[in-house]
Design an enzyme around this catalytic site. Structure first.
Site, PDB file in Angstrom:
ATOM      1  N   CYS A  53       0.844  -1.208   0.000  1.00 56.97           N
ATOM      2  CA  CYS A  53       0.000   0.000   0.000  1.00 56.97           C
ATOM      3  C   CYS A  53       0.871   1.247   0.000  1.00 56.97           C
ATOM      4  O   CYS A  53       1.748   1.405   0.862  1.00 56.97           O
ATOM      5  CB  CYS A  53      -0.917  -0.002   1.225  1.00 56.97           C
ATOM      6  SG  CYS A  53      -1.803   1.554   1.477  1.00 56.97           S
ATOM      7  N   CYS A  56       0.347   3.314   3.498  1.00 57.51           N
ATOM      8  CA  CYS A  56       0.696   2.782   4.821  1.00 57.51           C
ATOM      9  C   CYS A  56       2.001   3.418   5.322  1.00 57.51           C
ATOM     10  O   CYS A  56       2.868   3.811   4.530  1.00 57.51           O
ATOM     11  CB  CYS A  56       0.839   1.263   4.759  1.00 57.51           C
ATOM     12  SG  CYS A  56      -0.737   0.376   4.878  1.00 57.51           S
ATOM     13  N   ASN A  78      -0.177  15.531  -3.311  1.00 64.86           N
ATOM     14  CA  ASN A  78      -0.544  14.449  -4.219  1.00 64.86           C
ATOM     15  C   ASN A  78       0.511  14.292  -5.308  1.00 64.86           C
ATOM     16  O   ASN A  78       0.901  15.263  -5.968  1.00 64.86           O
ATOM     17  CB  ASN A  78      -1.912  14.750  -4.846  1.00 64.86           C
ATOM     18  CG  ASN A  78      -2.555  13.518  -5.456  1.00 64.86           C
ATOM     19  OD1 ASN A  78      -1.886  12.723  -6.105  1.00 64.86           O
ATOM     20  ND2 ASN A  78      -3.857  13.368  -5.250  1.00 64.86           N
ATOM     21  N   ASN A 157     -13.401  10.181  -1.100  1.00 61.36           N
ATOM     22  CA  ASN A 157     -14.053   9.145  -1.897  1.00 61.36           C
ATOM     23  C   ASN A 157     -13.818   7.816  -1.185  1.00 61.36           C
ATOM     24  O   ASN A 157     -12.669   7.455  -0.930  1.00 61.36           O
ATOM     25  CB  ASN A 157     -13.476   9.074  -3.310  1.00 61.36           C
ATOM     26  CG  ASN A 157     -13.818  10.293  -4.139  1.00 61.36           C
ATOM     27  OD1 ASN A 157     -14.892  10.868  -3.997  1.00 61.36           O
ATOM     28  ND2 ASN A 157     -12.910  10.694  -5.016  1.00 61.36           N
ATOM     29  N   SER A 165      -9.003   4.597  -5.405  1.00 62.02           N
ATOM     30  CA  SER A 165      -7.987   3.677  -5.902  1.00 62.02           C
ATOM     31  C   SER A 165      -7.271   2.899  -4.809  1.00 62.02           C
ATOM     32  O   SER A 165      -6.488   2.002  -5.109  1.00 62.02           O
ATOM     33  CB  SER A 165      -6.955   4.453  -6.736  1.00 62.02           C
ATOM     34  OG  SER A 165      -6.325   5.442  -5.934  1.00 62.02           O
ATOM     35  N   HIS A 168      -7.033   2.189   1.872  1.00 61.60           N
ATOM     36  CA  HIS A 168      -6.482   2.800   3.088  1.00 61.60           C
ATOM     37  C   HIS A 168      -7.282   4.065   3.403  1.00 61.60           C
ATOM     38  O   HIS A 168      -7.544   4.876   2.511  1.00 61.60           O
ATOM     39  CB  HIS A 168      -5.002   3.140   2.878  1.00 61.60           C
ATOM     40  CG  HIS A 168      -4.285   3.488   4.143  1.00 61.60           C
ATOM     41  ND1 HIS A 168      -3.392   2.642   4.759  1.00 61.60           N
ATOM     42  CD2 HIS A 168      -4.352   4.584   4.938  1.00 61.60           C
ATOM     43  CE1 HIS A 168      -2.921   3.203   5.853  1.00 61.60           C
ATOM     44  NE2 HIS A 168      -3.508   4.390   5.990  1.00 61.60           N
ATOM     45  N   VAL A 335     -28.220   8.338 -15.213  1.00 61.76           N
ATOM     46  CA  VAL A 335     -28.189   8.095 -16.660  1.00 61.76           C
ATOM     47  C   VAL A 335     -29.512   8.543 -17.270  1.00 61.76           C
ATOM     48  O   VAL A 335     -30.455   8.898 -16.563  1.00 61.76           O
ATOM     49  CB  VAL A 335     -27.962   6.588 -16.969  1.00 61.76           C
ATOM     50  CG1 VAL A 335     -26.605   6.128 -16.478  1.00 61.76           C
ATOM     51  CG2 VAL A 335     -29.052   5.728 -16.326  1.00 61.76           C
TER      52      VAL A 335
END
Length: 378
Positions: A53, A56, A78, A157, A165, A168, A335
């Protein structure tokens, strides 16, 4: 003679006063069968520490940078930021007036909530959630005071179906040289309400700066006064209320906000308000997970003053937008009509609030662990 209107059975539209948009509510459609896509249930357990990860403690990220051996929260820029540091380049000449370009600069931060790979907000101790809140405040102040930054967006998110993605526990902050569309729309609506002397203010409702009306103060004050059986409140404490808003788009959408006073941004929270903020975040996310006995996916974002002290009319609030609809494997899609016309939902906000309100605040995994321990002892 026309039937008497029943919002629990008759189709109708509801207005979102923050955005000026409508949502079509079609409660009769909850009875239709589902033959569409399902999502795989989330994994029941993860490693406490995953050597692969990139979030981590002590691990290397994809760019080669090494994480600190952090014990609470951890923040880093980021490695794949959506915007780059300023100043932005000069806007190019446009080939046509309809084809406008606006350079944007800023920065993106990642906030790891906890060193444990297998936890989420729903399973953190309240003291750990307070660390997260304090880090949100720190990032908001640091980024919001940077030259050229006009807006700071804090969000999380959670879940692969929300594009996360990495499982964690973490969130992000994007800071930009312009105010994005949705918060700009909300802030404009709040400003219009505050400036209009005809805006309703109920007796006992908090007011905004200089005694002006506040749309969200008024709305929260109204909601906490609605009878529970008819209302949309899911949970509240001394300072905060979490409710399924009248205008909710997502099936189990939550609007979380302070109701006792007008608060423009997280940096103005008192120590006690931070504690009760941690409490309600824990209670909301536990209920979410308990709804379908899964790690409940959502996108959460904090809306407040664009930068510290910039918008007196702003009222601090959080949006939770979760996609799950009928089970841990059936999600809502925006949709068709919703992309081409306006948002639509089947389950009424009142029904959604009732289901969330009825849930336990003991996390389902804690219950399973207690049951397993009891069997072992027996």
């Amino acid at each position: 003679m026309a039937e008497e209107f029943d919002p629990s059975t008759h189709p109708h539209r509801r207005l979102n006063p923050l955005t000026g948009e409508h949502v079509l509510v079609s409660p009769h459609r909850t009875k239709r069968p589902w033959l569409g896509q399902t999502e795989a249930p989330s994994a029941p357990s993860l490693l406490k520490y995953d050597p692969q990860c990139y979030l981590c403690p002590g691990n290397s990220r994809s760019g080669g940078q090494k994480n600190e051996n952090y014990v609470n929260t951890f923040v880093f820029e980021n490695d794949f930021a959506a915007v780059l540091p300023g100043p932005p380049p000069t806007a190019p000449s446009v080939p046509h007036p309809l084809l406008q370009t606006e350079p944007v600069a800023g920065g993106c931060d990642v906030l790891c909530f906890h060193p444990r790979h297998d936890l989420t907000l729903a399973r953190l101790e309240l003291s750990d959630i307070e660390h997260v809140i304090n880090e949100w405040v720190s990032i908001y102040l640091r980024r919001g005071k940077q030259e050229g930054i006009k807006y700071v967006q804090i969000f999380e998110n959670k879940g692969a179906i929300m594009g996360c993605s990495n499982p964690h526990p973490h969130g992000q902050t994007w800071s930009l040289s312009e105010v994005p569309t949705l918060p700009a729309t909300e802030l404009a609506s709040l400003a219009r309400y505050a400036a209009d002397p005809a805006s309703p203010v109920a007796e006992g409702a908090p007011r905004g700066a200089d005694g002006k009306p506040c749309l969200l103060c008024e709305y929260a004050h109204f909601e906490i006064g609605v009878a529970e059986a008819e209302g949309r409140v899911v949970v509240k404490n001394e300072h905060w209320v979490a409710l399924v808003p009248w205008w909710a788009t997502w099936p189990f959408e939550i609007l979380l906000l302070p109701y006792h006073r007008h608060i423009t941004s997280i940096d103005t929270l008192s120590a006690n308000e931070k504690k009760t903020f941690a409490d309600i975040l824990s209670r909301v996310t536990k209920r979410y997970d308990n709804l379908f006995s899964t790690s409940f996916a959502y996108s959460m974002g904090i809306h407040q003053s664009s930068t510290p002290g910039s918008n007196d009319e702003a009222h601090l609030h959080l949006h939770f937008a979760p996609p799950l609809l009928r089970s841990a494997t059936v999600r809502k899609f925006l949709v068709g009509f919703e992309l081409m016309a306006e948002a639509q939902r089947d389950l009424t906000p009142e029904q959604a609030a009732g289901r969330l309100r009825a849930l336990s605040e003991v996390h389902y995994l804690d219950v399973l662990e207690q049951e397993a321990a009891a069997r072992t002892e027996a």
